[in-house]
Write a protein that holds these residues in place. Structure first.
Motif, PDB file in Angstrom:
ATOM      1  N   THR A 169       0.811  -0.905  -0.071  1.00 41.99           N
ATOM      2  CA  THR A 169      -0.316  -0.499  -0.041  1.00 41.99           C
ATOM      3  C   THR A 169       0.965   1.265   0.315  1.00 41.99           C
ATOM      4  N   ASP A 218      -5.036   3.865  -3.438  1.00 44.20           N
ATOM      5  CA  ASP A 218      -5.428   3.856  -2.271  1.00 44.20           C
ATOM      6  C   ASP A 218      -5.646   4.952  -1.345  1.00 44.20           C
ATOM      7  N   GLY A 248      -4.087  -3.190   5.167  1.00 41.91           N
ATOM      8  CA  GLY A 248      -2.826  -2.346   3.980  1.00 41.91           C
ATOM      9  C   GLY A 248      -1.310  -3.161   4.535  1.00 41.91           C
TER      10      GLY A 248
END
Length: 408
Positions: A169, A218, A248
């Protein structure tokens, strides 16, 4: 066999285990750095925007920003943000942006944004949020950086590369302070790199605001802007919390270790060090508690050991205490020497400096734990910090109060 000796043996064995584990982690860090640096960068080159908040101007600012503008990367956007036009850095940044605009060879599309003073969050976070408003809609990856670091030409490629893995992430680097000619700069280097070597191949606990990248989708999905940066002074802990809450992963990229250097008075260094740990106490209380426990164990073991050495204990007890303390110190110095090796390998252009001062990484391991103990204890009682001329009261991990400002 005295009670103090028995207490020391218990504490000493615990500290020995802790020190051995720390040295093992140091070796793992070195191996990970070497392995990553030996790998090819890959060809993942998403459209990226780098947002850098700037406060004040020091001697290296022009060169640092020039390095961010000269990345070996396809067309990318650079957004520089200042609080207002009275900031000492404004003139320099404006000139650099104009030079970049006139250069036909530049791959960097640079812009300068005036954020205005913050009312609800730390000035750095406020500047980042205002900088995001200037990011072009086609951008795929957001990169956040600090103006007091000087990256090499592959920094942006290296930071974006781990995001080719959809399970990652956030990609992050870390600062690496180089020891200078003064004792305080050497102490800062030994103090801060002891934290840097906790990063590794494992999923990192937190990203570092001076080098962190996240895909735009994200960033929006995790609602970083709306939820985690709405009222905070810490951009990196805020982003890290968003990633962890969202399930994440944060990936540390050793090729994004960025050289930093700073000289100051001892009082200024302690102010800076206390601020780092106070922020950790508020935004990552578990990390703070673990650090406090480790440094309390260290101090109690050594205090108890010195008490036995100075008491009329049996000779064999004093020998055992001295031997155990020596082994513990040796393990700490061993990890300090690993940091010196890392510095030499990552920053070959600094060989002359490191040839003279790299030994400070291990020599000052005798002092650093006591400084850190003070920092961690102070953080247990203090909730007010000053950062770039603004004074904040950290009421909680989601509430900050601005209590004062200094004029430029």
């Amino acid at each position: 066999m005295g009670g103090a000796f028995i207490i020391f043996i218990i504490l000493g064995i615990l500290l020995l285990a802790q020190s051995a584990r720390s040295l093992r982690d140091g070796f793992r860090f070195l191996c990970y750095v070497r392995r990553c640096r030996a790998q090819e960068l890959g060809d993942y080159l998403p459209k990226a925007a780098v947002v850098i908040p700037v406060t004040g101007e020091d001697a290296g600012l022009r060169a640092n920003i020039a390095a961010f503008m000269a990345q070996d990367y396809p067309q990318y956007q650079l957004v520089l943000v200042v609080c207002d036009q009275n900031d000492p850095a404004y003139t320099t940044l404006n000139a650099l942006v104009e030079e970049g605009t006139r250069s036909s060879a530049s791959r960097c599309n640079a812009a300068l944004v005036v954020a205005g003073p913050s009312q609800a969050q730390g000035q750095k976070v406020h500047s980042l949020l205002r900088g995001l408003e200037a990011v072009k809609p086609e951008i795929e990856v957001l990169v956040f950086a600090d103006a007091d670091a000087r990256p090499d030409s592959t920094w942006l490629r290296s930071l974006a590369a781990p995001l080719a893995n959809r399970n990652v992430t956030v990609s992050t680097g870390f600062r690496w302070y180089l020891p200078g000619r003064t004792f305080v700069s050497q102490l800062r280097a030994a103090w801060d790199t002891s934290i840097a070597t906790f990063m590794g191949e494992h999923d990192s606990s937190f990203p570092w605001g001076g080098s962190m990248a996240i895909r735009v989708k994200d960033f929006n999905r995790l609602q970083v802007r709306e939820r985690y940066w709405a009222s905070t002074v810490s951009d990196d802990y805020g982003l890290g919390r968003a990633v962890h809450d969202g399930g994440g992963r944060i990936r540390f990229e050793p090729r994004c270790l960025v050289a930093s250097r700073e000289d100051s008075s001892f009082a200024e260094f302690m102010h800076w060090a206390n601020r780092q740990i106070i922020i950790t106490r508020v935004y990552a209380p578990r990390l703070w508690a673990m650090g406090l426990a480790a440094h309390v164990l260290y101090s109690l073991a050594f205090i108890c050991g010195f008490f036995v050495l100075l008491s009329p204990a049996a000779a064999r007890e004093r020998v055992a205490v001295a031997a155990l303390l020596a082994v513990i110190l040796g393990l700490g110095m061993g990890k300090g020497k690993i940091r010196a090796v890392v510095a030499r390998e990552i920053f070959p252009e600094e060989q002359e400096l490191l040839a003279r001062y790299a030994k400070r990484y291990w020599q000052l391991t005798l002092l650093v734990p006591w400084v850190m103990l003070w920092n961690f204890v102070v953080a247990g009682f203090v909730r007010t910090i000053e950062w770039s001329g603004v004074r904040y009261r950290l009421r909680s991990d989601h509430e900050v109060e601005i209590v004062g400002r200094k004029s430029h």
